[in-house]
Design a protein around this motif. Structure first.
Motif, PDB file in Angstrom:
ATOM      1  N   ASP A  61     -23.584  -2.663  16.967  1.00 56.72           N
ATOM      2  CA  ASP A  61     -23.647  -4.046  16.624  1.00 56.72           C
ATOM      3  C   ASP A  61     -22.935  -5.055  17.353  1.00 56.72           C
ATOM      4  OD1 ASP A  61     -24.561  -6.155  15.067  1.00 56.72           O
ATOM      5  OD2 ASP A  61     -23.684  -6.000  13.478  1.00 56.72           O
ATOM      6  N   LEU A  62     -23.444  -6.209  17.683  1.00 55.03           N
ATOM      7  CA  LEU A  62     -22.777  -6.973  18.547  1.00 55.03           C
ATOM      8  C   LEU A  62     -21.717  -7.972  17.711  1.00 55.03           C
ATOM      9  CD1 LEU A  62     -25.395  -8.700  21.344  1.00 55.03           C
ATOM     10  CD2 LEU A  62     -23.198  -7.235  21.469  1.00 55.03           C
ATOM     11  N   ASN A  63     -22.231  -8.360  16.659  1.00 59.81           N
ATOM     12  CA  ASN A  63     -21.278  -9.395  15.965  1.00 59.81           C
ATOM     13  C   ASN A  63     -20.782  -8.485  14.629  1.00 59.81           C
ATOM     14  OD1 ASN A  63     -19.990 -11.394  14.461  1.00 59.81           O
ATOM     15  ND2 ASN A  63     -21.905 -12.996  14.899  1.00 59.81           N
ATOM     16  N   LEU A  64     -19.470  -8.340  14.742  1.00 61.04           N
ATOM     17  CA  LEU A  64     -18.836  -8.000  13.702  1.00 61.04           C
ATOM     18  C   LEU A  64     -17.934  -8.586  12.738  1.00 61.04           C
ATOM     19  CD1 LEU A  64     -19.003  -5.386  16.047  1.00 61.04           C
ATOM     20  CD2 LEU A  64     -19.090  -4.098  13.925  1.00 61.04           C
ATOM     21  N   ASN A  65     -18.422  -9.503  11.842  1.00 68.50           N
ATOM     22  CA  ASN A  65     -17.637 -10.344  11.065  1.00 68.50           C
ATOM     23  C   ASN A  65     -16.815 -11.255  11.957  1.00 68.50           C
ATOM     24  OD1 ASN A  65     -17.990  -9.167   8.609  1.00 68.50           O
ATOM     25  ND2 ASN A  65     -16.755  -7.676   9.064  1.00 68.50           N
ATOM     26  N   GLY A  66     -17.649 -11.858  13.091  1.00 73.12           N
ATOM     27  CA  GLY A  66     -17.247 -12.866  13.725  1.00 73.12           C
ATOM     28  C   GLY A  66     -16.932 -12.435  15.055  1.00 73.12           C
ATOM     29  N   GLU A  67     -16.424 -11.135  15.347  1.00 74.19           N
ATOM     30  CA  GLU A  67     -15.757 -10.550  16.452  1.00 74.19           C
ATOM     31  C   GLU A  67     -16.962  -9.802  17.193  1.00 74.19           C
ATOM     32  OE1 GLU A  67     -12.143  -7.931  17.613  1.00 74.19           O
ATOM     33  OE2 GLU A  67     -12.729  -7.799  15.775  1.00 74.19           O
ATOM     34  N   PHE A  68     -16.880 -10.233  18.457  1.00 70.59           N
ATOM     35  CA  PHE A  68     -18.081  -9.520  19.308  1.00 70.59           C
ATOM     36  C   PHE A  68     -17.514  -8.264  19.940  1.00 70.59           C
ATOM     37  CE2 PHE A  68     -20.176 -13.706  19.129  1.00 70.59           C
ATOM     38  CZ  PHE A  68     -21.331 -13.411  19.139  1.00 70.59           C
ATOM     39  N   SER A  69     -18.553  -7.218  20.032  1.00 69.29           N
ATOM     40  CA  SER A  69     -18.085  -5.875  20.398  1.00 69.29           C
ATOM     41  C   SER A  69     -18.090  -5.530  21.818  1.00 69.29           C
ATOM     42  CB  SER A  69     -19.016  -4.937  19.705  1.00 69.29           C
ATOM     43  OG  SER A  69     -20.362  -5.056  20.148  1.00 69.29           O
ATOM     44  N   PHE A  70     -18.206  -6.623  22.659  1.00 69.69           N
ATOM     45  CA  PHE A  70     -18.003  -6.481  24.214  1.00 69.69           C
ATOM     46  C   PHE A  70     -17.086  -5.546  24.624  1.00 69.69           C
ATOM     47  CE2 PHE A  70     -20.715 -10.349  23.842  1.00 69.69           C
ATOM     48  CZ  PHE A  70     -22.098  -9.883  24.363  1.00 69.69           C
ATOM     49  N   PRO A  71     -16.025  -5.497  24.184  1.00 67.42           N
ATOM     50  CA  PRO A  71     -14.838  -4.982  24.592  1.00 67.42           C
ATOM     51  C   PRO A  71     -15.085  -3.126  24.230  1.00 67.42           C
ATOM     52  CG  PRO A  71     -13.778  -6.508  23.437  1.00 67.42           C
ATOM     53  CD  PRO A  71     -15.433  -6.603  23.306  1.00 67.42           C
ATOM     54  N   GLY A  88     -29.361  -8.467  15.810  1.00 70.77           N
ATOM     55  CA  GLY A  88     -30.043  -9.954  15.697  1.00 70.77           C
ATOM     56  C   GLY A  88     -29.775 -10.767  17.032  1.00 70.77           C
ATOM     57  N   TYR A  89     -28.786 -10.419  17.610  1.00 73.04           N
ATOM     58  CA  TYR A  89     -28.464 -11.480  18.726  1.00 73.04           C
ATOM     59  C   TYR A  89     -29.172 -11.340  19.866  1.00 73.04           C
ATOM     60  CZ  TYR A  89     -25.030 -13.538  15.282  1.00 73.04           C
ATOM     61  OH  TYR A  89     -24.323 -13.940  14.301  1.00 73.04           O
ATOM     62  N   VAL A  90     -29.685 -10.170  20.202  1.00 73.12           N
ATOM     63  CA  VAL A  90     -30.165  -9.674  21.368  1.00 73.12           C
ATOM     64  C   VAL A  90     -30.959 -10.370  22.071  1.00 73.12           C
ATOM     65  CG1 VAL A  90     -29.583  -7.154  20.893  1.00 73.12           C
ATOM     66  CG2 VAL A  90     -31.815  -8.015  20.541  1.00 73.12           C
ATOM     67  N   GLU A  91     -31.816 -11.411  21.569  1.00 67.82           N
ATOM     68  CA  GLU A  91     -32.689 -12.271  22.036  1.00 67.82           C
ATOM     69  C   GLU A  91     -32.079 -13.500  22.474  1.00 67.82           C
ATOM     70  OE1 GLU A  91     -35.577 -11.132  23.038  1.00 67.82           O
ATOM     71  OE2 GLU A  91     -35.199  -9.396  22.291  1.00 67.82           O
ATOM     72  N   LEU A  92     -31.014 -13.878  22.341  1.00 64.49           N
ATOM     73  CA  LEU A  92     -30.381 -15.255  22.636  1.00 64.49           C
ATOM     74  C   LEU A  92     -30.103 -14.948  24.062  1.00 64.49           C
ATOM     75  CD1 LEU A  92     -27.296 -15.534  20.091  1.00 64.49           C
ATOM     76  CD2 LEU A  92     -29.509 -16.910  20.008  1.00 64.49           C
ATOM     77  N   PRO A  93     -30.457 -16.031  24.992  1.00 65.64           N
ATOM     78  CA  PRO A  93     -30.433 -16.092  26.694  1.00 65.64           C
ATOM     79  C   PRO A  93     -28.930 -15.639  26.817  1.00 65.64           C
ATOM     80  CG  PRO A  93     -31.396 -17.953  25.617  1.00 65.64           C
ATOM     81  CD  PRO A  93     -30.891 -17.232  24.427  1.00 65.64           C
TER      82      PRO A  93
END
Length: 129
Positions: A61-71, A88-93
């Motif tokens: 998942d990308l957004n975990l309680n406000g922390e993004f999982s990019f690391p 649910g964030y995958v469609e944001l440009p």
């Protein structure tokens, strides 16, 4: 391979902060013959565990309680672990640009879509077949 077509020896890391979604995904993966690591609900917990695990694929998942999982995604990429982003964030440009080349599925996720995407990713990385 088991009767569902999934190799029973493959393991999947799950990073998802919504406990119900995490348990649903875990149940789905286990029913398909995968070993599940996690589900982890926090970026730090996943980061701390990745070095100790043999992982064939990760669903993140990308957004975990406000922390993004990019690391986590970057660490998995460094270890050559294929990643599927389920968010649910995958469609944001701005997110789409950052995830270019990373397979993704939106939420709510559909089991058939996730299964097909996993099969494609595992086949492409030569883990299956």
């Amino acid at each position: 391979m088991n009767s569902t077509g999934a190799p029973s020896s493959l393991s999947v890391l799950v990073l998802e902060d919504d406990m119900l979604l995490a348990m649903d995904m875990e149940d789905h993966l286990i029913s398909r013959g995968f070993q599940v690591h996690g589900p982890f609900g926090r970026v730090g917990d996943a980061m701390d565990s990745i070095g100790d695990l043999e992982i064939d694929l990760a669903i993140v998942d990308l957004n975990l309680n406000g922390e993004f999982s990019f690391p986590v995604i970057e660490l998995l990429n460094q270890r050559s672990v294929p990643v599927i982003v389920c968010s649910g964030y995958v469609e944001l440009p701005e997110v789409r640009t950052r995830l270019q080349g990373i397979p993704h599925v939106g939420k709510p996720w559909m089991p058939e879509r996730l299964d097909a995407l996993m099969r494609d990713v595992l086949t492409a990385t030569r883990v299956v077949g």
